[in-house]
Scaffold this motif. Structure first.
Motif, PDB file in Angstrom:
ATOM      1  N   GLY A  90      14.543 119.945  58.239  1.00 35.96           N
ATOM      2  CA  GLY A  90      14.370 119.051  57.101  1.00 35.96           C
ATOM      3  C   GLY A  90      15.630 118.940  56.267  1.00 35.96           C
ATOM      4  N   ILE A  91      16.327 120.062  56.082  1.00 36.20           N
ATOM      5  CA  ILE A  91      17.559 120.069  55.301  1.00 36.20           C
ATOM      6  C   ILE A  91      18.617 119.214  55.990  1.00 36.20           C
ATOM      7  CG2 ILE A  91      19.474 121.551  54.564  1.00 36.20           C
ATOM      8  CD1 ILE A  91      17.297 123.760  54.118  1.00 36.20           C
ATOM      9  N   LEU A  92      18.775 119.396  57.305  1.00 36.96           N
ATOM     10  CA  LEU A  92      19.785 118.619  58.024  1.00 36.96           C
ATOM     11  C   LEU A  92      19.405 117.144  58.095  1.00 36.96           C
ATOM     12  CD1 LEU A  92      22.383 118.460  59.630  1.00 36.96           C
ATOM     13  CD2 LEU A  92      21.088 119.061  61.690  1.00 36.96           C
ATOM     14  N   SER A  93      18.143 116.837  58.375  1.00 39.94           N
ATOM     15  CA  SER A  93      17.735 115.430  58.464  1.00 39.94           C
ATOM     16  C   SER A  93      17.933 114.722  57.130  1.00 39.94           C
ATOM     17  CB  SER A  93      16.289 115.311  58.936  1.00 39.94           C
ATOM     18  OG  SER A  93      15.387 115.873  58.006  1.00 39.94           O
ATOM     19  N   SER A  94      17.717 115.443  56.023  1.00 37.34           N
ATOM     20  CA  SER A  94      17.938 114.861  54.699  1.00 37.34           C
ATOM     21  C   SER A  94      19.385 114.446  54.522  1.00 37.34           C
ATOM     22  CB  SER A  94      17.531 115.861  53.614  1.00 37.34           C
ATOM     23  OG  SER A  94      17.806 115.361  52.326  1.00 37.34           O
ATOM     24  N   LEU A  95      20.311 115.284  55.006  1.00 39.05           N
ATOM     25  CA  LEU A  95      21.726 114.943  54.906  1.00 39.05           C
ATOM     26  C   LEU A  95      22.062 113.748  55.795  1.00 39.05           C
ATOM     27  CD1 LEU A  95      24.627 115.612  53.910  1.00 39.05           C
ATOM     28  CD2 LEU A  95      24.859 116.975  56.005  1.00 39.05           C
ATOM     29  N   LEU A  96      21.610 113.773  57.035  1.00 36.37           N
ATOM     30  CA  LEU A  96      21.965 112.710  57.977  1.00 36.37           C
ATOM     31  C   LEU A  96      21.460 111.353  57.517  1.00 36.37           C
ATOM     32  CD1 LEU A  96      21.401 114.477  61.425  1.00 36.37           C
ATOM     33  CD2 LEU A  96      23.414 114.486  59.930  1.00 36.37           C
TER      34      LEU A  96
END
Length: 209
Positions: A45-51
């Motif tokens: 979730g943290i990475l997808s939020s950035l992408l």
């Protein structure tokens, strides 16, 4: 749903590359996401939020313009630029805290702070808008709820282990976040050609009768 940490890392790497980051940054991001999952945090979730924020479309605007004083960019700092710089500049912490202004998805700074802690062989304290996290090579003190953006991030030496995160052996992404990562990852796949379709069909145009 749950996945092995290796599958999480591989998907995160392709997703980051598909979002426009370099393969080197994709490697860093995938290891960061995996480490967050090991700590029981929402790495997917943290990475997808950035992408989803599309910062890779203008990387120069989202990296620190200098590292000898306050770290800030033309726009919000990308943790996939500021994070590796933190690892490389860990020695600067010997002379005082490192301060960053306006950081997107600051939770992604935690794995890079861990790298800096390993280099210095001591714990580091990371304040994200005055909320404290403490990290060392082997443990993390952090709450479950993490901010999506920060006006200020301050990294300094020292910090004591209090309530440590329980280590996990698998990743437990939200289905929507997993779909987001796979959507970006699919951008790295080569489109099918007529030749590949024929090879995939089995007999193709050959006739062995």
């Amino acid at each position: 749903m749950n996945f092995s940490l290796n599958e999480m890392e591989a998907t995160a790497k392709r997703a980051t590359r598909g979002a426009g980051y370099s393969w080197g940054q994709a490697e860093e991001a995938s290891k960061a996401a995996r480490w967050l999952c090991v700590q029981g945090l929402d790495g997917a979730g943290i990475l997808s939020s950035l992408l989803e924020q599309g910062l890779a479309s203008d990387p120069a605007a989202h990296r620190p313009r200098q590292i000898d004083r306050l770290w800030q960019g033309q726009r919000a700092l990308c943790p996939l630029s500021a994070g590796p710089l933190l690892s490389d500049a860990a020695h600067l912490l010997k002379t005082g805290p490192i301060e960053m202004q306006y950081v997107a998805v600051p939770a992604l700074m935690l794995p890079f702070a861990r790298h800096a802690a390993r280099i210095l062989n001591e714990a580091l304290t990371i304040e994200i808008d005055a909320v404290q996290f403490v990290v060392s090579e082997g443990w993390l003190v952090a709450q479950d709820s993490l901010p999506e953006a920060a006006h200020e991030v301050v990294v300094s030496r020292g910090g004591a282990p209090t309530t440590l995160r329980e280590q996990q052996t698998r990743a437990y992404p939200d289905p929507q976040d997993w779909d987001t990562l796979n959507r970006f990852a699919h951008r790295t796949y080569a489109p099918a050609t007529e030749e590949s379709r024929l090879l995939g069909a089995g007999s193709g145009l050959s006739d062995n009768d």
